[in-house]
Design a protein around this motif. Structure first.
Motif, PDB file in Angstrom:
ATOM      1  N   VAL A 148       0.835  -1.210   0.000  1.00 34.47           N
ATOM      2  CA  VAL A 148       0.000   0.000   0.000  1.00 34.47           C
ATOM      3  C   VAL A 148       0.865   1.254   0.000  1.00 34.47           C
ATOM      4  CG1 VAL A 148      -1.681   1.327   1.336  1.00 34.47           C
ATOM      5  CG2 VAL A 148      -1.941  -1.155   1.105  1.00 34.47           C
ATOM      6  N   LYS A 149       1.905   1.272   0.826  1.00 33.56           N
ATOM      7  CA  LYS A 149       2.793   2.432   0.880  1.00 33.56           C
ATOM      8  C   LYS A 149       3.429   2.699  -0.475  1.00 33.56           C
ATOM      9  CE  LYS A 149       6.849   4.266   3.306  1.00 33.56           C
ATOM     10  NZ  LYS A 149       7.882   3.992   4.346  1.00 33.56           N
ATOM     11  N   ALA A 186       2.216   1.773  -3.407  1.00 30.61           N
ATOM     12  CA  ALA A 186       1.168   2.197  -4.344  1.00 30.61           C
ATOM     13  C   ALA A 186       0.835   3.674  -4.193  1.00 30.61           C
ATOM     14  CB  ALA A 186      -0.083   1.346  -4.138  1.00 30.61           C
ATOM     15  N   ARG A 187       0.895   4.181  -2.973  1.00 27.27           N
ATOM     16  CA  ARG A 187       0.539   5.586  -2.732  1.00 27.27           C
ATOM     17  C   ARG A 187       1.514   6.563  -3.398  1.00 27.27           C
ATOM     18  NH1 ARG A 187      -1.386   4.323   3.162  1.00 27.27           N
ATOM     19  NH2 ARG A 187      -3.658   4.316   2.848  1.00 27.27           N
ATOM     20  N   LYS A 188       2.692   6.095  -3.774  1.00 30.38           N
ATOM     21  CA  LYS A 188       3.640   6.968  -4.467  1.00 30.38           C
ATOM     22  C   LYS A 188       3.064   7.520  -5.764  1.00 30.38           C
ATOM     23  CE  LYS A 188       7.998   4.704  -3.115  1.00 30.38           C
ATOM     24  NZ  LYS A 188       9.185   3.998  -3.668  1.00 30.38           N
ATOM     25  N   PHE A 189       2.089   6.804  -6.337  1.00 30.31           N
ATOM     26  CA  PHE A 189       1.631   7.133  -7.679  1.00 30.31           C
ATOM     27  C   PHE A 189       0.308   7.873  -7.703  1.00 30.31           C
ATOM     28  CE2 PHE A 189       4.576   3.653  -7.932  1.00 30.31           C
ATOM     29  CZ  PHE A 189       5.441   4.088  -8.927  1.00 30.31           C
ATOM     30  N   LEU A 190      -0.191   8.266  -6.549  1.00 25.34           N
ATOM     31  CA  LEU A 190      -1.431   9.044  -6.518  1.00 25.34           C
ATOM     32  C   LEU A 190      -1.277  10.273  -7.406  1.00 25.34           C
ATOM     33  CD1 LEU A 190      -2.303   8.836  -2.708  1.00 25.34           C
ATOM     34  CD2 LEU A 190      -3.352   7.551  -4.585  1.00 25.34           C
ATOM     35  N   GLY A 225      -8.053  -3.182  -8.181  1.00 28.90           N
ATOM     36  CA  GLY A 225      -7.370  -2.175  -7.391  1.00 28.90           C
ATOM     37  C   GLY A 225      -6.670  -2.842  -6.232  1.00 28.90           C
ATOM     38  N   ILE A 226      -5.916  -2.071  -5.465  1.00 27.56           N
ATOM     39  CA  ILE A 226      -5.180  -2.579  -4.310  1.00 27.56           C
ATOM     40  C   ILE A 226      -5.876  -2.098  -3.044  1.00 27.56           C
ATOM     41  CG2 ILE A 226      -2.983  -2.545  -3.079  1.00 27.56           C
ATOM     42  CD1 ILE A 226      -1.611  -2.065  -5.779  1.00 27.56           C
ATOM     43  N   TYR A 227      -6.382  -3.028  -2.250  1.00 25.70           N
ATOM     44  CA  TYR A 227      -7.066  -2.659  -1.005  1.00 25.70           C
ATOM     45  C   TYR A 227      -6.068  -1.995  -0.071  1.00 25.70           C
ATOM     46  CZ  TYR A 227      -9.658  -2.980   3.365  1.00 25.70           C
ATOM     47  OH  TYR A 227     -10.297  -2.666   4.548  1.00 25.70           O
ATOM     48  N   SER A 228      -6.454  -0.820   0.469  1.00 28.33           N
ATOM     49  CA  SER A 228      -5.516  -0.045   1.271  1.00 28.33           C
ATOM     50  C   SER A 228      -5.903   0.092   2.735  1.00 28.33           C
ATOM     51  CB  SER A 228      -5.346   1.358   0.657  1.00 28.33           C
ATOM     52  OG  SER A 228      -6.589   2.040   0.576  1.00 28.33           O
TER      53      SER A 228
END
Length: 363
Positions: free
Chosen positions: A230-231, A233-237, A318-321
């Protein structure tokens, strides 16, 4: 959104696999027959776009994608949303610099030599000959026989993109005048030495590249936690969507989850439906095993959540966060015109389409 490629491209897949079937009929196994007629190459541009047909690339519109060097940022930025939408029947996937591909056919179209390839670490059920990769066509000029160096310490790019520079001073200062090539997230290199503000590597042909070490990280070891996925993945917001994209210049929904997992050394299927099906026992060659999660209440961070449309097609992942302000959330790259975002799963639309999830991180 990522449509079911097994339905969209079945005619192309049948043409690609026809030679294997013919070889199998002569008593050779598909794997042995394929091995006798294939070669190993490596991607030699920052991002190689892989096309459905050698004729798929559009004149002028896609010149920046099929050139050498490729210019993925200029290509993506130059397209309108309509031109991006028009890529749906044209593009298969993308391969990052240095990626291994298996070539099983070569032909010339309009004076350009094209190779039919299977891109490593992108498993798919379309891979009937067990190459362990994803199929499509790429200009031969974007590939090389030169194997990436095995000397030095393995690292990968951990920022959305990172520039290679001509000199250590340029790398340390991020001097725009010293830039050479902009590479994508998750591209791998071998670092031979480091200094203050710079790291030294070689390209496929032995040319010197200097990076800012803040853009690099040692290749991970061990099993990540779901929170680590999750961490990352958040780089690409905020990154814009690109159909068939697998790079820091633009992802589609399943290219996003595939690359996030790959960054931790975990290879999962390339497309949305196979990622979901891996939780039900359908594991394509090269993929790790997944477990089916049926209820939203049982989700854990890092699970791949899947959604079916009204026709019953698994069309999005999607990736559950985790839970935020009382709402279950996911990080996803939805569709053209949208960006990578973190959104709730308990809206009526998402609840109506929720099909379950696949868990690739166990324990």
């Amino acid at each position: 959104m990522r449509l079911n490629r097994l339905m969209l491209l079945v005619s192309v897949a049948s043409l690609v696999l026809a030679p294997v079937a013919a070889d199998a009929a002569t008593s050779l196994s598909p794997t042995k027959a394929a091995a006798a007629a294939t070669s190993t190459r490596y991607v030699d541009v920052a991002v190689a776009t892989i096309w459905v047909k050698a004729e798929s690339a559009r004149p002028r519109v896609d010149d920046l994608a099929i050139s050498k060097p490729a210019q993925p940022r200029k290509w993506v930025d130059s397209m309108t949303n309509q031109q991006k939408n028009d890529l749906v029947p044209l593009m298969e996937t993308q391969g990052l610099y240095g990626a291994r591909v298996t070539v099983d056919e070569t032909k010339t179209v309009g004076g350009v030599t094209w190779d039919h390839v299977w891109v490593d670490q992108q498993p798919t059920p379309r891979d009937k000959a067990h190459y362990g990769g994803y199929p499509g066509w790429v200009p031969d000029r974007q590939l090389t026989n030169k194997r990436p160096s095995t000397l030095g310490k393995p690292v990968r790019i951990t920022t959305k993109t990172a520039w290679a520079y001509r000199t250590p001073i340029a790398a340390a200062s991020r001097d725009a005048d010293g830039r050479l090539t902009e590479f994508s997230y998750n591209t791998s290199f071998r670092i031979l030495s480091r200094g203050t503000g710079w790291a030294f590597a070689k390209d496929n042909h032995g040319k010197t590249l200097f990076f800012n070490p803040a853009d690099l990280k040692r290749a991970p070891t061990g099993t990540p936690r779901g929170e680590d996925i999750v961490k990352e993945a958040r780089k690409f917001l905020g990154l814009p969507y690109l159909w068939s994209g697998t790079s820091g210049f633009g992802f589609d929904c399943s290219g996003f989850s595939n690359q996030i997992y790959n960054s931790f050394g975990l290879t999962i299927p390339r497309d949305a439906e196979p990622q979901f099906d891996a939780g039900g026992g359908k594991i394509p060659t090269g993929s790790i095993t997944g477990t089916r999660i049926k209820k939203m209440a049982d989700l854990r961070p890092g699970d791949i959540v899947g959604f079916r449309n009204s026709e019953g097609d698994l069309h999005h992942v999607g990736i559950y966060s985790g839970v935020k302000n009382g709402h279950p959330m996911m990080i996803d790259s939805p569709d053209t015109g949208s960006v990578v975002r973190e959104e709730p799963l308990d809206t009526k639309h998402r609840l109506d389409e929720f099909a379950g999830a696949t868990r690739f991180i166990h324990g």
